[in-house]
Design an enzyme around this catalytic site. Structure first.
Site, PDB file in Angstrom:
ATOM      1  N   LYS A 102     -13.374  33.514  44.922  1.00  0.00           N
ATOM      2  CA  LYS A 102     -13.984  32.175  44.983  1.00  0.00           C
ATOM      3  C   LYS A 102     -15.018  32.086  46.094  1.00  0.00           C
ATOM      4  O   LYS A 102     -15.866  31.210  46.077  1.00  0.00           O
ATOM      5  CB  LYS A 102     -12.921  31.106  45.147  1.00  0.00           C
ATOM      6  CG  LYS A 102     -12.109  31.251  46.396  1.00  0.00           C
ATOM      7  CD  LYS A 102     -11.027  30.213  46.443  1.00  0.00           C
ATOM      8  CE  LYS A 102      -9.899  30.657  47.328  1.00  0.00           C
ATOM      9  NZ  LYS A 102      -8.679  30.972  46.632  1.00  0.00           N
ATOM     10  N   LYS A 130     -14.292  42.355  44.256  1.00  0.00           N
ATOM     11  CA  LYS A 130     -13.352  41.616  43.412  1.00  0.00           C
ATOM     12  C   LYS A 130     -13.908  40.225  43.114  1.00  0.00           C
ATOM     13  O   LYS A 130     -14.664  39.660  43.912  1.00  0.00           O
ATOM     14  CB  LYS A 130     -11.971  41.536  44.065  1.00  0.00           C
ATOM     15  CG  LYS A 130     -11.860  40.589  45.243  1.00  0.00           C
ATOM     16  CD  LYS A 130     -10.398  40.261  45.522  1.00  0.00           C
ATOM     17  CE  LYS A 130     -10.316  39.068  46.461  1.00  0.00           C
ATOM     18  NZ  LYS A 130      -9.043  38.389  46.489  1.00  0.00           N
ATOM     19  N   LYS A 187     -11.731  38.751  55.948  1.00  0.00           N
ATOM     20  CA  LYS A 187     -12.195  37.355  55.974  1.00  0.00           C
ATOM     21  C   LYS A 187     -13.020  37.019  57.202  1.00  0.00           C
ATOM     22  O   LYS A 187     -13.721  36.017  57.218  1.00  0.00           O
ATOM     23  CB  LYS A 187     -11.003  36.387  55.850  1.00  0.00           C
ATOM     24  CG  LYS A 187     -10.375  36.456  54.469  1.00  0.00           C
ATOM     25  CD  LYS A 187      -9.706  35.178  54.048  1.00  0.00           C
ATOM     26  CE  LYS A 187      -9.377  35.276  52.558  1.00  0.00           C
ATOM     27  NZ  LYS A 187      -8.625  34.188  52.022  1.00  0.00           N
TER      28      LYS A 187
HETATM   29  P1  ATP Z   1     -10.483  34.496  48.184  1.00  0.00           P
HETATM   30  O1  ATP Z   1     -11.646  34.649  47.287  1.00  0.00           O
HETATM   31  O2  ATP Z   1     -10.659  33.439  49.221  1.00  0.00           O
HETATM   32  O3  ATP Z   1      -9.950  35.806  48.700  1.00  0.00           O
HETATM   33  P2  ATP Z   1      -8.916  34.443  45.883  1.00  0.00           P
HETATM   34  O4  ATP Z   1      -9.929  34.088  44.888  1.00  0.00           O
HETATM   35  O5  ATP Z   1      -8.504  35.870  46.056  1.00  0.00           O
HETATM   36  O6  ATP Z   1      -9.341  33.900  47.292  1.00  0.00           O
HETATM   37  P3  ATP Z   1      -6.215  33.565  46.265  1.00  0.00           P
HETATM   38  O7  ATP Z   1      -5.735  32.170  46.376  1.00  0.00           O
HETATM   39  O8  ATP Z   1      -6.262  34.384  47.506  1.00  0.00           O
HETATM   40  O9  ATP Z   1      -7.657  33.560  45.601  1.00  0.00           O
HETATM   41  O10 ATP Z   1      -5.389  34.360  45.188  1.00  0.00           O
HETATM   42  C1  ATP Z   1      -4.465  33.831  44.275  1.00  0.00           C
HETATM   43  C2  ATP Z   1      -3.834  34.929  43.452  1.00  0.00           C
HETATM   44  O11 ATP Z   1      -4.813  35.522  42.601  1.00  0.00           O
HETATM   45  C3  ATP Z   1      -3.243  36.080  44.246  1.00  0.00           C
HETATM   46  O12 ATP Z   1      -2.062  36.537  43.623  1.00  0.00           O
HETATM   47  C4  ATP Z   1      -4.322  37.116  44.228  1.00  0.00           C
HETATM   48  O13 ATP Z   1      -3.830  38.407  44.438  1.00  0.00           O
HETATM   49  C5  ATP Z   1      -4.861  36.927  42.814  1.00  0.00           C
HETATM   50  N1  ATP Z   1      -6.265  37.325  42.715  1.00  0.00           N
HETATM   51  C6  ATP Z   1      -7.303  36.822  43.418  1.00  0.00           C
HETATM   52  N2  ATP Z   1      -8.450  37.407  43.069  1.00  0.00           N
HETATM   53  C7  ATP Z   1      -8.132  38.314  42.125  1.00  0.00           C
HETATM   54  C8  ATP Z   1      -8.886  39.254  41.370  1.00  0.00           C
HETATM   55  N3  ATP Z   1     -10.189  39.361  41.495  1.00  0.00           N
HETATM   56  N4  ATP Z   1      -8.238  40.023  40.480  1.00  0.00           N
HETATM   57  C9  ATP Z   1      -6.906  39.926  40.316  1.00  0.00           C
HETATM   58  N5  ATP Z   1      -6.130  39.073  40.997  1.00  0.00           N
HETATM   59  C10 ATP Z   1      -6.729  38.276  41.894  1.00  0.00           C
END
Ligand code: ATP
Ligand code: LTN
Length: 331
Positions: free
Chosen positions: A200, A197, A114
C-alpha cells in the site's frame, strides 16, 4: 473436541485491501477458518505506528471489517475484532518489552525496510517495538498457528523466542505458536515494478490492485502490467518477474496450478494472457467489492458485531494477561 487456535491480523492503514493482502492473507484465512478456532484482528494499535488521521482511521477500521466479512470471514464463527478494543494487548506488550533485547529488536528487517526511506531519526519508538506488540497479540490467545505472508515470518520467530524465554524465566505461561506461510503465491508483486512486493505504500497506484477498485479499473491495471519482450508465458522469477507474478495471481484466483496454466497458455501472446488474468481477478473481486459496500451501508450493525466479538476476545486475552502478570510477580 477443541480445535487448534489460529490468530492473524491486518492493519487498517489504507482505505482498501490490495490483491497481495487478499491472496496472502484473506484467501488463506477463509479456507483455514473451518479447521481452527480462529481470531482475526484489525490491528489499529499497529496502524498508529505511522501517522493516522483519527477520523480516517475510524472509517478504515470499519472498511477493513467489512472487507474481512465480504472476503469470507464468518464473524459468527471466527472472532473478528478490533485490537484496541481489548486492553490486554498494550499491557502484555509492555511486559514482553522488558524481556526483549535491544539488539534482538534491532535485527527486525521490517523496521529497517520501513525506515530505509525516511531514516531512523524520524521513526517512532512505537514502530521499533511494533514486533513486540505483535508477539503480545499472538501469545494472548494461546495461539497454535499464525498464517502470514513471508514478510512477517521474522516477527513470528521473535514471538516464539519471547514465549520460550518467558516460560523459562517465569514458568510455563505461553503456548508456542507456529507460522504458516502460504507457498504458492505467498508474495504478490507490484504490477508496474514486479521486483517489489505489492504494497500500500508504493509510489505508483497503477501497480496496485485495490479490492475496492471498480472492476474496469482493475482490468485496466492488469492489462497494463509490466512483462518482458521474450513473449513466452512461463514462470521464471529471475528472468520474467512480471509474467511469473501474473501466473501466480491467476493461479490464486482460479485454483489452477502454475504448470497447468503454462500449458494452457502455450503458444499464446501476452495480450490474451493478460486479458484472461484480468477476467479471473475481476470475477473473484467484483462480488467481494459489492458485498463490502453493502456492509458499509449499515455501520451500526458492523459496530455491534465488532463490540460483541471484542467481548469474546477480551475473555480469552484477560485470562492470559493475568497469568503472565502473576508469573512475573505483579498483581
Ligand atoms: P505495507 O505496504 O505498509 O508493508 P502491507 O500492504 O504489506 O503493508 P499489511 O497490513 O502489512 O499490508 O499486511 C497484511 C497481510 O497481508 C499480512 O499477512 C501480509 O503478510 C500480507 N501481505 C501484504 N502484502 C503482501 C503481498 N504483496 N503478497 C502477499 N501477502 C502480502
Ligand atoms: N504485523 C502484521 C499484522 C499483525 C499480525 C499480528 C499478524 C499484527 N499483529 C498478529 C499476525 C498475527 C502485518 O503487518 N502484516
Amino acid at each position: 473436541m477443541t480445535q487448534p487456535r489460529l490468530y492473524s491480523g491486518i492493519q487498517p492503514s489504507s482505505g482498501s485491501l490490495h490483491l497481495g493482502n487478499y491472496i496472502g492473507a484473506l484467501q488463506q484465512w477463509r479456507t483455514m477458518q473451518g479447521d481452527f478456532d480462529a481470531f482475526f484482528s484489525i490491528v489499529d494499535l499497529h496502524a498508529i505506528t505511522a501517522p493516522q488521521d483519527p477520523q480516517v482511521l475510524r472509517e478504515q477500521v470499519r472498511t477493513l471489517a467489512a472487507q474481512y466479512i465480504a472476503g469470507g470471514i464468518d464473524p459468527e464463527r471466527s472472532c473478528l475484532y478490533v485490537q484496541s478494543h481489548v486492553t490486554a494487548h498494550a499491557q502484555l506488550a509492555w511486559l514482553l518489552s522488558t524481556i526483549t533485547g535491544f539488539g534482538e529488536a534491532s535485527r527486525m528487517t521490517q523496521f529497517k525496510d520501513k525506515t530505509a526511506k525516511g531514516g531512523q531519526e524520524s521513526a517512532s519508538v512505537g514502530l521499533f517495538t511494533y514486533p513486540i506488540l505483535m508477539a503480545a497479540d499472538i501469545l494472548l490467545y494461546d495461539t497454535d498457528v499464525v498464517p502470514v505472508g513471508d514478510d512477517q515470518k521474522q516477527h513470528v520467530e521473535l514471538t516464539r523466542d519471547l514465549a520460550e524465554r518467558f516460560n523459562k524465566r517465569f514458568g510455563s505461561t505461553f503456548r508456542q505458536p507456529k507460522p504458516v506461510i502460504r507457498a504458492e503465491g505467498a508474495r504478490i508483486y507490484d504490477l508496474q515494478n514486479p521486483q517489489s512486493k505489492m504494497s500500500k505504500s508504493a509510489d505508483n497506484d497503477k501497480g496496485i490492485v485495490w479490492l475496492l477498485d471498480e472492476p474496469a479499473k482493475t482490468a485496466k491495471k492488469i492489462r497494463s502490467a509490466v512483462t518482458d519482450t521474450e513473449g513466452s508465458i512461463r514462470a521464471d522469477k529471475v528472468e520474467k518477474p512480471g509474467v511469473t507474478n501474473l501466473l501466480g495471481i491467476m493461479s490464486a484466483m482460479t485454483g489452477t496450478s502454475v504448470p497447468d496454466l503454462e500449458a494452457h497458455f502455450e503458444g499464446q501472446g501476452y495480450g490474451v494472457f493478460k486479458t484472461e488474468v484480468a477476467d479471473a481477478v475481476v470475477a473473484e473481486l467484483a462480488p467481494v467489492r459489492e458485498r463490502t459496500l453493502e456492509l458499509l451501508a449499515d455501520p451500526a450493525e458492523l459496530d455491534r458485531l465488532l463490540a460483541a466479538n471484542a467481548e469474546r476476545a477480551a475473555a480469552v486475552a484477560d485470562a492470559t494477561l493475568r497469568r503472565a502478570m502473576e508469573a512475573m510477580g505483579l498483581r
